[in-house]
Design an enzyme around this catalytic site. Structure first.
Site, short mmCIF file in Angstrom:
data_model
loop_
_atom_site.label_atom_id
_atom_site.label_comp_id
_atom_site.label_asym_id
_atom_site.label_seq_id
_atom_site.Cartn_x
_atom_site.Cartn_y
_atom_site.Cartn_z
N THR A 117 2.77 9.52 1.87
CA THR A 117 3.73 9.79 2.82
C THR A 117 4.42 8.38 3.00
O THR A 117 5.77 8.37 3.08
CB THR A 117 3.26 9.94 4.20
OG1 THR A 117 2.23 11.07 4.12
CG2 THR A 117 3.93 10.34 5.25
N GLY A 128 -8.89 7.27 -5.93
CA GLY A 128 -7.62 6.73 -5.16
C GLY A 128 -8.01 5.29 -5.09
O GLY A 128 -8.99 4.86 -4.55
N ALA A 129 -6.85 4.47 -5.45
CA ALA A 129 -6.88 3.11 -5.57
C ALA A 129 -7.12 2.67 -3.95
O ALA A 129 -7.97 1.64 -3.75
CB ALA A 129 -5.59 2.52 -5.95
N ASP A 130 -6.70 3.32 -3.10
CA ASP A 130 -6.52 3.14 -1.85
C ASP A 130 -8.27 3.14 -1.08
O ASP A 130 -8.50 2.32 -0.46
CB ASP A 130 -5.84 3.75 -0.66
CG ASP A 130 -6.03 5.45 -0.87
OD1 ASP A 130 -6.61 5.79 -1.59
OD2 ASP A 130 -5.30 6.07 -0.06
N ARG A 131 -8.90 3.97 -1.67
CA ARG A 131 -10.30 4.09 -1.28
C ARG A 131 -10.92 2.85 -1.50
O ARG A 131 -11.80 2.29 -0.95
CB ARG A 131 -10.88 5.37 -1.61
CG ARG A 131 -10.37 6.53 -1.25
CD ARG A 131 -10.76 7.85 -1.68
NE ARG A 131 -12.01 7.92 -1.55
CZ ARG A 131 -12.90 9.06 -2.40
NH1 ARG A 131 -12.40 9.73 -3.34
NH2 ARG A 131 -14.35 8.86 -2.16
N GLY A 173 1.21 5.14 -0.04
CA GLY A 173 0.55 6.42 0.19
C GLY A 173 1.42 7.47 -0.03
O GLY A 173 2.35 7.19 -0.78
N ASP A 213 1.10 -1.14 0.01
CA ASP A 213 0.06 -0.06 0.02
C ASP A 213 0.76 1.23 0.10
O ASP A 213 1.54 1.59 1.07
CB ASP A 213 -0.83 -0.02 1.12
CG ASP A 213 -1.71 1.16 1.56
OD1 ASP A 213 -1.55 2.08 0.67
OD2 ASP A 213 -2.05 1.37 2.47
N1 LIG Z 1 5.87 7.59 11.62
C1 LIG Z 1 5.09 8.46 10.76
N2 LIG Z 1 5.43 9.01 9.73
C2 LIG Z 1 4.43 9.71 9.18
N3 LIG Z 1 3.09 9.88 9.63
C3 LIG Z 1 2.75 9.14 10.46
C4 LIG Z 1 3.84 8.50 11.29
N4 LIG Z 1 3.03 8.11 12.28
C5 LIG Z 1 1.67 8.64 12.33
N5 LIG Z 1 1.75 9.36 11.33
C6 LIG Z 1 0.54 10.13 11.07
O1 LIG Z 1 -0.18 9.33 9.73
C7 LIG Z 1 -0.52 10.10 8.65
C8 LIG Z 1 -0.14 9.48 7.38
O2 LIG Z 1 -0.99 8.27 7.46
P1 LIG Z 1 -0.58 7.31 6.55
O3 LIG Z 1 0.94 6.74 6.91
O4 LIG Z 1 -1.46 6.29 6.74
O5 LIG Z 1 -0.66 8.08 5.03
P2 LIG Z 1 -0.45 7.52 3.71
O6 LIG Z 1 -1.07 6.00 3.71
O7 LIG Z 1 0.86 7.66 3.48
O8 LIG Z 1 -1.42 8.49 3.12
P3 LIG Z 1 -2.51 8.39 2.04
O9 LIG Z 1 -2.71 7.23 1.83
O10 LIG Z 1 -3.32 9.37 2.48
O11 LIG Z 1 -1.73 9.28 0.81
C9 LIG Z 1 0.09 11.63 9.12
O12 LIG Z 1 -0.83 12.65 8.97
C10 LIG Z 1 0.80 11.52 10.37
O13 LIG Z 1 0.27 12.30 11.31
C1 LIG Z 2 -7.15 11.32 -1.34
C2 LIG Z 2 -6.17 10.23 -1.36
C3 LIG Z 2 -4.87 11.31 -1.26
C4 LIG Z 2 -6.15 9.52 0.04
O1 LIG Z 2 -5.04 8.62 0.09
C5 LIG Z 2 -6.44 9.30 -2.36
O2 LIG Z 2 -7.58 8.44 -2.35
C6 LIG Z 2 -6.22 9.90 -3.91
O3 LIG Z 2 -5.32 10.25 -4.47
N1 LIG Z 2 -7.39 9.97 -4.50
C7 LIG Z 2 -7.58 10.64 -5.79
C8 LIG Z 2 -8.68 11.39 -5.95
C9 LIG Z 2 -10.16 10.68 -5.39
O4 LIG Z 2 -10.01 9.72 -4.94
O5 LIG Z 2 -11.16 11.14 -5.93
K LIG Z 3 -3.81 5.04 2.95
#
Ligand SMILES: Nc1ncnc2c1ncn2[C@@H]1O[C@H](COP(=O)(O)OP(=O)(O)OP(=O)(O)O)[C@@H](O)[C@H]1O
Ligand SMILES: CC(C)(CO)[C@@H](O)C(=O)NCCC(=O)O
Ligand SMILES: [K+]
EC number: 2.7.1.33
Length: 244
Positions: free
Chosen positions: A10, A97-100, A8, A6
């Protein structure tokens, strides 16, 4: 063994599965070699399935990073119009977004009734699914780090310390106003989700993402499934293997 990823905006989260057993897992930024723990087991990987919302350039970097550990080409999975009765509300499903989609499908494989999925990641997404599997639509909001970053970077005089607060009363310093404000906003989001669910007769909320515990602390009544995206991805990849 199957590697599920997965990716994301970040962080990259992965699990190495032997059937339904999780053998190894990891999380980290793409720049910090998140797959380092795979070096001893790379030869045992027979499939790689990926859900990504990062940019196309990052997607290519991910494939490149993986190629150091396994010759197996990654299979990228995207949002769909429909799967096993779960129906996307988007007119243009490719824009979701694929994650959703994968989180909703993970939820759908567990609960065939209606549910809400909250993913508190880099961005916060909220999606509602009715009892018959119809996606009713959703919301996209900035996530915790994104909100704090915009307050810090886009206003000259909002200087504040880093600290997580589970207090929502009005603040008496910049730091309190910012952190209490964030918690107060999350409380409002939680209330609003409960309200939407009762209006739409949705009885269940599932929460995932790096900030799930913060939203739960703000009062969201939900089941916490940290790997919901990977669960949906695993089910979809297994169905793809079953068909081939
Ligand atoms: N070690 C860490 N590094 C970065 N973010 C963290 C960490 N621990 C908790 N968080 C929190 O997690 C959030 C990011 O979540 P997550 O890692 O699920 O995001 P992601 O899957 O990369 O993002 P997305 O799918 O939305 O693009 C940040 O807003 C932050 O507050
Ligand atoms: C909204 C995020 C960033 C959440 O990870 C992701 O699902 C995304 O990039 N979506 C594209 C826009 C949409 O879902 O309509
Ligand atoms: K995510």
């Amino acid at each position: 063994m199957r590697l599920l990823i997965d990716a994301g905006n970040t962080r990259v989260k992965w699990q190495l599965m032997d059937g339904s057993i999780r053998v190894l897992e990891g999380v980290g930024a793409l720049d910090s070699d998140p797959f380092a723990n795979l070096s001893d087991v790379g030869g045992k990987i027979s499939r790689v399935a990926v859900s990504t919302v990062a940019s196309e350039a990052r997607r290519c970097e991910l494939a490149e990073a993986l190629s150091c550990y396994t010759p197996v080409p990654p299979c990228f999975y995207w949002s769909e119009v429909e799967r096993a009765g779960l129906v996307n509300a988007y007119e243009d499903h490719e824009k979701m977004g694929a994650d959703r989609w994968h989180a909703m499908y993970g939820a759908w494989t567990r609960h065939r009734g209606g549910f809400a999925v909250v993913d508190a990641g880099s961005a916060i997404t909220i999606d509602y699914v009715g009892a018959g599997g119809k996606h009713l639509g959703g919301y996209i909001l900035p996530g915790r780090r994104m909100m704090l970053r915009s307050l810090r970077n886009d206003a000259a005089r909002i200087g504040f310390e880093d600290h997580r607060s589970d207090a929502g009363e009005p603040g008496a310093s910049t730091t309190e106003c910012v952190h209490h404000g964030l918690f107060w906003l999350w409380q409002s989001i939680a209330d609003r989700i409960h309200h939407d669910c009762s209006a739409q007769a949705i009885g269940r909320v599932l929460v995932t993402g790096g900030d799930a515990s913060g939203i739960l602390a703000a009062g969201l009544e939900a089941e916490h499934l940290p790997d919901l995206v990977l669960q949906g991805l695993a089910a979809i990849d297994a169905e793809a293997v079953g068909r081939s």
